[in-house]
Design a protein around this motif. Structure first.
Motif, PDB file in Angstrom:
ATOM      1  N   SER A 106       1.006  -0.901   0.143  1.00 60.49           N
ATOM      2  CA  SER A 106       0.314  -0.137  -0.239  1.00 60.49           C
ATOM      3  C   SER A 106       1.028   1.502   0.100  1.00 60.49           C
ATOM      4  N   ALA A 107       0.579   2.231   0.124  1.00 59.78           N
ATOM      5  CA  ALA A 107       1.113   3.472   0.015  1.00 59.78           C
ATOM      6  C   ALA A 107       1.791   3.811   0.884  1.00 59.78           C
ATOM      7  N   ILE A 108       3.322   4.170   0.614  1.00 58.12           N
ATOM      8  CA  ILE A 108       3.961   4.951   2.154  1.00 58.12           C
ATOM      9  C   ILE A 108       4.054   5.665   2.789  1.00 58.12           C
ATOM     10  N   ALA A 109       3.247   6.949   1.558  1.00 56.40           N
ATOM     11  CA  ALA A 109       2.957   8.005   1.842  1.00 56.40           C
ATOM     12  C   ALA A 109       1.799   8.641   1.721  1.00 56.40           C
ATOM     13  N   ASP A 110       1.341   9.368   2.251  1.00 57.26           N
ATOM     14  CA  ASP A 110       0.329  10.091   1.939  1.00 57.26           C
ATOM     15  C   ASP A 110       0.096  11.138   1.215  1.00 57.26           C
ATOM     16  N   ARG A 111      -0.986  12.174   1.017  1.00 57.92           N
ATOM     17  CA  ARG A 111      -1.458  12.213  -0.196  1.00 57.92           C
ATOM     18  C   ARG A 111      -0.291  13.562  -0.064  1.00 57.92           C
ATOM     19  N   ASN A 112      -0.398  14.120   1.060  1.00 51.71           N
ATOM     20  CA  ASN A 112       0.415  15.465   0.901  1.00 51.71           C
ATOM     21  C   ASN A 112       1.362  15.308   1.093  1.00 51.71           C
ATOM     22  N   GLY A 113       2.685  13.673   0.690  1.00 48.27           N
ATOM     23  CA  GLY A 113       3.164  13.883   0.968  1.00 48.27           C
ATOM     24  C   GLY A 113       4.049  13.234   1.743  1.00 48.27           C
ATOM     25  N   THR A 114       4.046  12.911   3.360  1.00 42.28           N
ATOM     26  CA  THR A 114       4.809  12.735   4.084  1.00 42.28           C
ATOM     27  C   THR A 114       4.788  11.009   4.331  1.00 42.28           C
ATOM     28  N   ALA A 115       6.430  11.145   4.099  1.00 42.03           N
ATOM     29  CA  ALA A 115       6.154   9.294   4.413  1.00 42.03           C
ATOM     30  C   ALA A 115       7.684   9.278   5.901  1.00 42.03           C
ATOM     31  N   PRO A 116       7.073   8.021   6.400  1.00 46.63           N
ATOM     32  CA  PRO A 116       7.771   7.854   7.512  1.00 46.63           C
ATOM     33  C   PRO A 116       9.561   7.602   6.811  1.00 46.63           C
ATOM     34  N   PRO A 117      10.248   8.091   7.797  1.00 47.45           N
ATOM     35  CA  PRO A 117      11.602   8.358   7.308  1.00 47.45           C
ATOM     36  C   PRO A 117      12.346   6.199   7.622  1.00 47.45           C
ATOM     37  N   PHE A 118      11.872   5.700   7.717  1.00 46.20           N
ATOM     38  CA  PHE A 118      12.093   4.025   7.569  1.00 46.20           C
ATOM     39  C   PHE A 118      10.774   3.028   7.510  1.00 46.20           C
ATOM     40  N   VAL A 119      11.034   2.082   6.765  1.00 49.62           N
ATOM     41  CA  VAL A 119       9.368   1.026   6.497  1.00 49.62           C
ATOM     42  C   VAL A 119      10.917  -0.452   6.677  1.00 49.62           C
ATOM     43  N   SER A 120       9.930  -1.324   7.057  1.00 47.85           N
ATOM     44  CA  SER A 120      10.325  -2.264   6.672  1.00 47.85           C
ATOM     45  C   SER A 120       9.720  -3.480   5.977  1.00 47.85           C
ATOM     46  N   LEU A 121      10.736  -3.918   5.151  1.00 44.73           N
ATOM     47  CA  LEU A 121       9.966  -4.476   4.246  1.00 44.73           C
ATOM     48  C   LEU A 121       9.785  -6.478   4.600  1.00 44.73           C
ATOM     49  N   GLY A 122       9.851  -6.543   6.049  1.00 50.90           N
ATOM     50  CA  GLY A 122       9.686  -7.956   6.115  1.00 50.90           C
ATOM     51  C   GLY A 122      11.028  -8.636   5.415  1.00 50.90           C
ATOM     52  N   ALA A 123      10.927 -10.016   5.233  1.00 50.11           N
ATOM     53  CA  ALA A 123      12.071 -10.791   4.911  1.00 50.11           C
ATOM     54  C   ALA A 123      13.796  -9.706   4.064  1.00 50.11           C
ATOM     55  N   ASP A 124      12.708  -8.516   3.037  1.00 53.56           N
ATOM     56  CA  ASP A 124      13.684  -7.422   2.656  1.00 53.56           C
ATOM     57  C   ASP A 124      14.456  -7.172   3.336  1.00 53.56           C
ATOM     58  N   GLY A 125      14.432  -6.601   4.491  1.00 47.55           N
ATOM     59  CA  GLY A 125      15.060  -5.730   5.324  1.00 47.55           C
ATOM     60  C   GLY A 125      14.548  -4.345   5.653  1.00 47.55           C
ATOM     61  N   VAL A 126      14.883  -3.357   6.209  1.00 45.02           N
ATOM     62  CA  VAL A 126      14.346  -1.850   6.875  1.00 45.02           C
ATOM     63  C   VAL A 126      15.151  -1.026   5.429  1.00 45.02           C
ATOM     64  N   PHE A 127      14.215  -0.094   5.176  1.00 47.77           N
ATOM     65  CA  PHE A 127      14.813   1.181   3.965  1.00 47.77           C
ATOM     66  C   PHE A 127      14.600   2.283   4.016  1.00 47.77           C
ATOM     67  N   ALA A 128      15.330   3.116   4.422  1.00 51.31           N
ATOM     68  CA  ALA A 128      15.556   4.325   3.682  1.00 51.31           C
ATOM     69  C   ALA A 128      14.090   5.160   3.142  1.00 51.31           C
ATOM     70  N   VAL A 129      13.358   5.874   3.198  1.00 50.07           N
ATOM     71  CA  VAL A 129      12.369   6.396   1.954  1.00 50.07           C
ATOM     72  C   VAL A 129      12.627   7.581   2.571  1.00 50.07           C
ATOM     73  N   ALA A 130      12.306   8.211   0.993  1.00 54.09           N
ATOM     74  CA  ALA A 130      12.153  10.223   0.513  1.00 54.09           C
ATOM     75  C   ALA A 130      10.955  10.178  -0.084  1.00 54.09           C
ATOM     76  N   ALA A 131      10.330  10.977   0.068  1.00 54.31           N
ATOM     77  CA  ALA A 131       8.760  11.256  -1.518  1.00 54.31           C
ATOM     78  C   ALA A 131       9.401  12.487  -1.700  1.00 54.31           C
ATOM     79  N   GLU A 132       9.519  12.950  -3.030  1.00 50.91           N
ATOM     80  CA  GLU A 132       9.448  14.068  -3.053  1.00 50.91           C
ATOM     81  C   GLU A 132       7.710  14.698  -4.286  1.00 50.91           C
ATOM     82  N   ARG A 133       7.807  15.370  -3.338  1.00 51.27           N
ATOM     83  CA  ARG A 133       6.364  16.507  -3.782  1.00 51.27           C
ATOM     84  C   ARG A 133       5.781  16.724  -4.933  1.00 51.27           C
ATOM     85  N   GLU A 134       6.828  17.676  -5.950  1.00 49.95           N
ATOM     86  CA  GLU A 134       6.902  18.743  -6.325  1.00 49.95           C
ATOM     87  C   GLU A 134       6.554  17.686  -7.996  1.00 49.95           C
ATOM     88  N   SER A 135       5.713  16.535  -8.036  1.00 46.75           N
ATOM     89  CA  SER A 135       6.312  16.234  -9.485  1.00 46.75           C
ATOM     90  C   SER A 135       4.844  15.612 -10.535  1.00 46.75           C
TER      91      SER A 135
END
Length: 453
Positions: A106-135
């Motif tokens: 599901s969507a990692i960021a909300d409609r305002n482009g706010t995303a958590p700094p890290f997200v866990s993808l289970g067996a694939d590990g933890v990822f750092a997250v960044a969102a670009e809202r000007e697109s």
């Protein structure tokens, strides 16, 4: 109840040696410093690596957004398993597209482009997250895996965990060896001093000739042993001289007693009485003098300081000498002087000086008192043979007499001047001999003045 008189003494706690304490302190200080440094380094490295990861993730989001604007959302490239991208509709908030790792997520960021700094993808590990809202109409979310950073931080932590104790161990071993070598001369000195016995104080500590603290310690120990040897030598000489001095009057008394017992007609009662009284007084003076010096040596010579008129003491001594009629006594130079001292000891010191002068004067003794250099000054002059300059300090030693003129036959015990100096020093004064204008010796006694009223 336990009788307190039979309570065993408390057992002293044995402390670790200096070598052990210095090593423990050094290892402890280094270990604390290393632990703090290791933690600080690890935290700094972690902050730096995650900062770089965050910057790279943001750059990915910008790059994916630019590509989506230029070539369309369907043309975004596939990426490795350590990265992902996700496009989210700005209006509905639903996922438009995504890379393989997040296509079913599901969507990692909300409609305002706010995303958590890290997200866990289970067996694939933890990822750092960044969102670009000007697109355009979509929000571009990019992520990078933290696995490489975590592996790096884990390796560094393992290395530090091994390195810190190892370095502390090396420091401890080095300190132990260095301190042991530094303290080796001290232990050698201890064994050498321990080998010194009361019967032989001539041994000395080996001087390392290093010019440092150890060299100064060896020099101090040798000076102490030298003083002990001198003190022991003086004590033995004192005992020997005292024994000889005590033996002389006792021998005279025994000789007269044996002659009187064997030949009563040869020794009259008056002669025997006079001999016993003279030798008894000689013994009494000798014992009293030895007691005074012994108390002075033991710092047990009690001083009860009061105001004493020196002129009265000198006039009394002059009257005593005149009554004996052996020498002419001149007290015309006596001036009123008051000192703050022990009255009995002052009288004893003055009497010793006067008796010494009377024994060696040919015809005349002159007494005087005055104030000089802020001290009370008593002088006793005689017209006897005098004292050579190189012997004027020696006569203040115990049981010391000069040849002929200052012999035992004159009635002295050899302690009078020694007692004078001890009394003067204990009062903060001094005693010395000089040449008299009469041609003989001049004895000078200096004592502290009494406070002004």
């Amino acid at each position: 109840m336990t009788d307190p008189r039979h309570t065993p003494p408390a057992r002293k706690r044995r402390r670790a040696g200096i070598r052990s304490r210095i090593t423990a302190v050094s290892v402890g200080a280094v270990a604390i410093a290393l632990v703090i440094g290791a933690i600080g380094f690890w935290l700094t490295l972690r902050s730096s690596l995650y900062g770089q990861l965050d910057l790279a993730t943001r750059q990915d989001a910008v790059a994916f957004a630019e590509q989506a604007d230029q070539v369309g959302e369907d043309a975004l490239p596939d990426v490795d398993d350590d990265r992902f991208w996700q496009l989210i509709d700005r209006d509905s908030g639903s996922v438009v597209a995504g890379s393989d790792l997040v296509e079913d997520l599901s969507a990692i960021a909300d409609r305002n482009g706010t995303a958590p700094p890290f997200v866990s993808l289970g067996a694939d590990g933890v990822f750092a997250v960044a969102a670009e809202r000007e697109s355009g109409d979509v929000i571009v979310v990019a992520g990078r895996s933290t696995s490489t950073i975590e592996e790096t931080l884990g390796s560094v932590a393992t290395l530090l965990t091994v390195a810190v104790p190892l370095i502390a161990l090396v420091v401890g071993i080095t300190t132990w060896i260095a301190v042991g070598r530094a303290l080796a001369p001290v232990e050698r000195m201890r064994r050498q001093v321990d080998a010194v016995t009361a019967s032989d104080l001539s041994q000395r500590v080996e001087d390392p000739r290093t010019g440092d603290e150890l060299g100064r310690l060896a020099h101090t120990l040798n000076d102490m042993l030298g003083r002990l040897e001198d003190s022991q030598r003086a004590q033995r000489r004192f005992i020997s001289d005292a024994s000889h001095e005590l033996k002389s009057p006792l021998a005279v008394l025994r000789q007269y007693a044996e002659v009187a017992a064997a030949h009563p007609e040869r020794v009259s009662a008056d002669e025997l009485t006079e001999t016993v009284l003279d030798e008894g007084q000689r013994l009494e003076r000798l014992v009293q003098g030895m007691l005074v010096l012994a108390r002075a040596d033991e710092r047990a010579l009690t001083i009860t300081a009061v105001d004493v008129d020196l002129d009265d003491v000198l006039y009394a001594e002059a009257q005593r000498l005149r009554a004996l009629g052996k020498v002419e006594t001149d007290a015309s130079a006596v001036r009123p002087v008051r000192v703050h001292a022990d009255a009995a000891l002052v009288r004893q010191a003055v009497r010793n000086l006067v008796d010494n002068a009377a024994r060696h004067a040919r015809t005349r003794v002159v007494l005087s008192s005055d104030v000089a250099d802020g001290m009370a000054l008593v002088t006793v002059d005689d017209d006897g043979p005098g004292v050579p300059p190189d012997q004027r300090e020696r006569v203040f030693e115990r049981f010391v007499r000069l040849d002929d003129a200052r012999s035992r036959d004159a009635g002295g015990s050899g302690l009078g001047l020694a007692i004078v100096r001890e009394i003067a020093v204990r009062h903060g004064g001094s005693a010395r001999l000089a040449e008299s204008l009469l041609g003989g010796a001049r004895a000078e006694l200096r004592l502290p003045l009494a406070p002004a009223d």
